[in-house]
Design an enzyme around this catalytic site. Structure first.
Site, PDB file in Angstrom:
ATOM      1  N   THR A  13       0.834  -1.213   0.000  1.00 33.63           N
ATOM      2  CA  THR A  13       0.000   0.000   0.000  1.00 33.63           C
ATOM      3  C   THR A  13       0.868   1.264   0.000  1.00 33.63           C
ATOM      4  O   THR A  13       0.743   2.124  -0.873  1.00 33.63           O
ATOM      5  CB  THR A  13      -0.915  -0.010   1.259  1.00 33.63           C
ATOM      6  N   VAL A  14       1.781   1.351   0.965  1.00 35.95           N
ATOM      7  CA  VAL A  14       2.576   2.579   1.099  1.00 35.95           C
ATOM      8  C   VAL A  14       3.669   2.645   0.028  1.00 35.95           C
ATOM      9  O   VAL A  14       3.928   3.713  -0.546  1.00 35.95           O
ATOM     10  CB  VAL A  14       3.182   2.682   2.523  1.00 35.95           C
ATOM     11  N   ALA A  43      12.595  -3.261  -4.813  1.00 37.95           N
ATOM     12  CA  ALA A  43      12.568  -4.692  -4.482  1.00 37.95           C
ATOM     13  C   ALA A  43      11.296  -4.997  -3.705  1.00 37.95           C
ATOM     14  O   ALA A  43      10.917  -4.238  -2.802  1.00 37.95           O
ATOM     15  CB  ALA A  43      13.784  -5.070  -3.645  1.00 37.95           C
ATOM     16  N   LYS A 103       6.478   1.885  12.183  1.00 39.58           N
ATOM     17  CA  LYS A 103       6.423   2.346  13.580  1.00 39.58           C
ATOM     18  C   LYS A 103       6.786   1.248  14.563  1.00 39.58           C
ATOM     19  O   LYS A 103       7.407   1.492  15.595  1.00 39.58           O
ATOM     20  CB  LYS A 103       5.043   2.913  13.915  1.00 39.58           C
ATOM     21  N   GLU A 127       8.780   9.698   9.777  1.00 39.08           N
ATOM     22  CA  GLU A 127       7.553  10.517   9.851  1.00 39.08           C
ATOM     23  C   GLU A 127       6.302   9.716   9.504  1.00 39.08           C
ATOM     24  O   GLU A 127       5.261   9.835  10.161  1.00 39.08           O
ATOM     25  CB  GLU A 127       7.692  11.715   8.903  1.00 39.08           C
ATOM     26  N   ILE A 134       0.143  13.023   8.433  1.00 44.10           N
ATOM     27  CA  ILE A 134       0.256  14.261   9.232  1.00 44.10           C
ATOM     28  C   ILE A 134       1.730  14.473   9.620  1.00 44.10           C
ATOM     29  O   ILE A 134       2.332  13.583  10.199  1.00 44.10           O
ATOM     30  CB  ILE A 134      -0.590  14.167  10.524  1.00 44.10           C
ATOM     31  N   LYS A 202       3.130   4.084  18.012  1.00 44.66           N
ATOM     32  CA  LYS A 202       3.211   5.489  17.593  1.00 44.66           C
ATOM     33  C   LYS A 202       3.362   6.414  18.809  1.00 44.66           C
ATOM     34  O   LYS A 202       4.123   7.385  18.772  1.00 44.66           O
ATOM     35  CB  LYS A 202       1.948   5.855  16.808  1.00 44.66           C
ATOM     36  N   GLY A 299      -3.548   5.143   4.595  1.00 42.63           N
ATOM     37  CA  GLY A 299      -3.893   5.238   3.173  1.00 42.63           C
ATOM     38  C   GLY A 299      -2.625   5.367   2.341  1.00 42.63           C
ATOM     39  O   GLY A 299      -1.598   5.841   2.838  1.00 42.63           O
TER      40      GLY A 299
HETATM   41  N1  HSE Z   1      -3.194   0.491  10.582  1.00 43.43           N
HETATM   42  C1  HSE Z   1      -2.758   1.832  10.745  1.00 43.43           C
HETATM   43  C2  HSE Z   1      -3.976   2.683  11.108  1.00 43.43           C
HETATM   44  C3  HSE Z   1      -2.129   2.320   9.472  1.00 43.43           C
HETATM   45  O1  HSE Z   1      -5.109   2.228  10.920  1.00 43.43           O
HETATM   46  O2  HSE Z   1      -3.789   3.777  11.613  1.00 43.43           O
HETATM   47  C4  HSE Z   1      -1.418   3.635   9.608  1.00 43.43           C
HETATM   48  O3  HSE Z   1      -0.371   3.571  10.528  1.00 43.43           O
END
Ligand code: HSE
Length: 434
Positions: A13-14, A43, A103, A127, A134, A202, A299
């Site tokens: 995703t990211v 990769a 994280k 970040e 954010i 986090k 997202g």
């Molecule tokens: N699973 C995490 C969330 C993704 O829902 O916040 C973003 O860190």
């Protein structure tokens, strides 16, 4: 023009979002930096047919990126603990800057990683790991660098916030969780979202960057949202509160509080309006006062926005001759304080209690007497017309701030009363003061 080579490890995703935004906004990013930031290698174990890599070298072994001498910045987006740790340590050893959205990795192995990075004089930035898109790490480490940060509180898991928001509208927990997974918000193991582990990762990072203390994830208290009932959501609303899954870190005498749990927040507070997958972090500094950072917490492209901001910082470091860097956790190592995480019994909070009492005379007096014996001040009390129709009656109480130890004792005594049925439901409440 200066050129900086980036290697992306992981194209989920990211990773996919990062690749796409880097490609789409390449000209704009070059316009801002004066640097040509090139994706020079990718990769991933699971290739994606929906992303056109063109002639960018590709492999299924992420260590190929780390061992490629032409790569200046390694972007770790594979997630997880062990391989990610090995990958990041190997990148550092090879003198590469590292950007990660992981994280869990930073919260658990960050102390070791930053020590290794300091020896090699490379950047490790993270970040995107905290509150998705954010830029709250930048805000805490740089924008608030003049302040003594006293507390941080936030909605830092988008999946959990999405679930609580939809439950308020009457939907079922399991159905909404499935939807959050389909939308790509949830962790690979969604219990990390639901049980507060992801938020604790986090929060651990935020607390360290805010207070200048080592990362102490293993000491964080975590309580999930799976036990929250529509009943409590509705009754909190009647009392003027909303239930949010908050991470709270507070500097206290001799230590810090580090806790994630469902929390009643005043409906009039801005944070109560933060719904869906959105995140918000409140940071209180002695000079600036209370600040709030709000936006998408998960997202693909939202998180990529934060990943790329870190890539740009690393690219600037590669392209410049200056060694002046923002410290990993915002404080020089000799300025870090060894403040321990306080035991949960020492935290202070207000509480929402839901007690199922037998519907006969004197029961309220007994409850009030137990609370009073433990120095617990009642702010409001609500006895509902019995909804159970079997001689039991729900009593809902909101207390003033008290030490958790006193509350634990009081709940033990309440549960032992013959007039009380079953367990007392307890949800902490927060008014964001001091
Ligand atoms: N699973 C995490 C969330 C993704 O829902 O916040 C973003 O860190």
């Amino acid at each position: 023009m200066k050129e900086v080579n980036v290697g992306i490890c992981g194209l989920g995703t990211v990773g996919g979002g990062t690749f796409n935004v880097l490609e789409r906004n390449a000209k704009l990013i070059t316009g801002r930096t004066g640097i040509n930031i090139r994706v020079a290698r990718v990769a991933t174990r699971t290739p994606r047919t929906d992303i056109n890599l063109g002639d960018i070298p590709f492999s299924t072994d992420v260590f190929d990126v780390v061992n490629d001498a032409s790569i200046d910045v390694v972007v770790e987006l594979i997630g997880g603990y062990d391989t990610a740790r090995e990958l990041v340590l190997a990148a550092i050893e090879n003198g590469k800057h590292v950007v990660t959205a992981n994280k869990a990795l930073i919260a658990v192995h960050g102390n070791e990683i930053f020590e290794a990075a300091a020896k090699k004089n490379v950047i490790v930035s993270y970040e995107a790991g905290v509150a998705g898109g954010i830029p709250v790490i930048k805000a805490v480490r740089e924008g608030m660098a003049a302040n003594r940060v006293d507390w941080i509180a936030g909605i830092i898991n988008g999946t959990g916030n999405y679930i609580l928001t939809e439950m308020r509208a009457g939907r079922e927990f399991a159905e909404v969780l499935k939807e959050a997974q389909d939308l790509g918000y949830a962790e690979a193991d969604p219990t990390f979202d639901v049980e507060g582990i992801d938020a604790a990762h986090k929060l651990t990072i935020l607390a360290s960057a805010g207070f200048g203390v080592p990362l102490q994830f293993e000491k964080a208290y975590t309580e999930g949202i799976s036990e929250i009932t529509p009943y409590d959501i509705a009754h909190a609303e009647v009392l003027g509160y909303r239930i949010k899954h908050l991470g709270i870190a507070r500097r206290r005498e001799g230590g810090i509080e580090l806790r994630v749990h469902p929390t009643l927040v005043p409906r009039s507070h801005l944070i109560a309006q933060v719904d869906g997958v959105l995140n918000a972090v409140l940071v209180d500094g002695d000079a600036v006062g209370q600040t709030m950072y709000y936006g998408p917490g998960a997202g693909d492209e939202a998180t990529a926005s934060a990943v790329i901001a870190d890539i740009i910082d690393a690219a600037r470091a590669v392209a410049s001759s200056s060694n002046q860097r923002v410290p990993y956790l915002g404080f020089e190592p000799e300025a870090m304080e060894n403040l321990p995480v306080l035991p949960m019994e020492d935290i202070q909070s207000a509480y929402y209690l839901r007690i199922t009492a037998m519907d006969h005379p004197g029961v309220l007096a007994k409850i009030a007497s137990v609370l009073s014996e433990h120095g617990i001040n009642i702010e409001s009390i609500m006895q509902k017309e019995s909804e159970f129709k079997d001689g039991r009656i729900p009593v809902i109480i909101l207390t003033h701030t008290v030490q958790e130890r006193q509350m634990n004792r009081a709940i033990e005594e309440l549960e032992a009363l013959s007039d009380i049925d079953g367990r007392v439901v307890r949800i902490r409440a927060e008014n964001f003061e001091g």
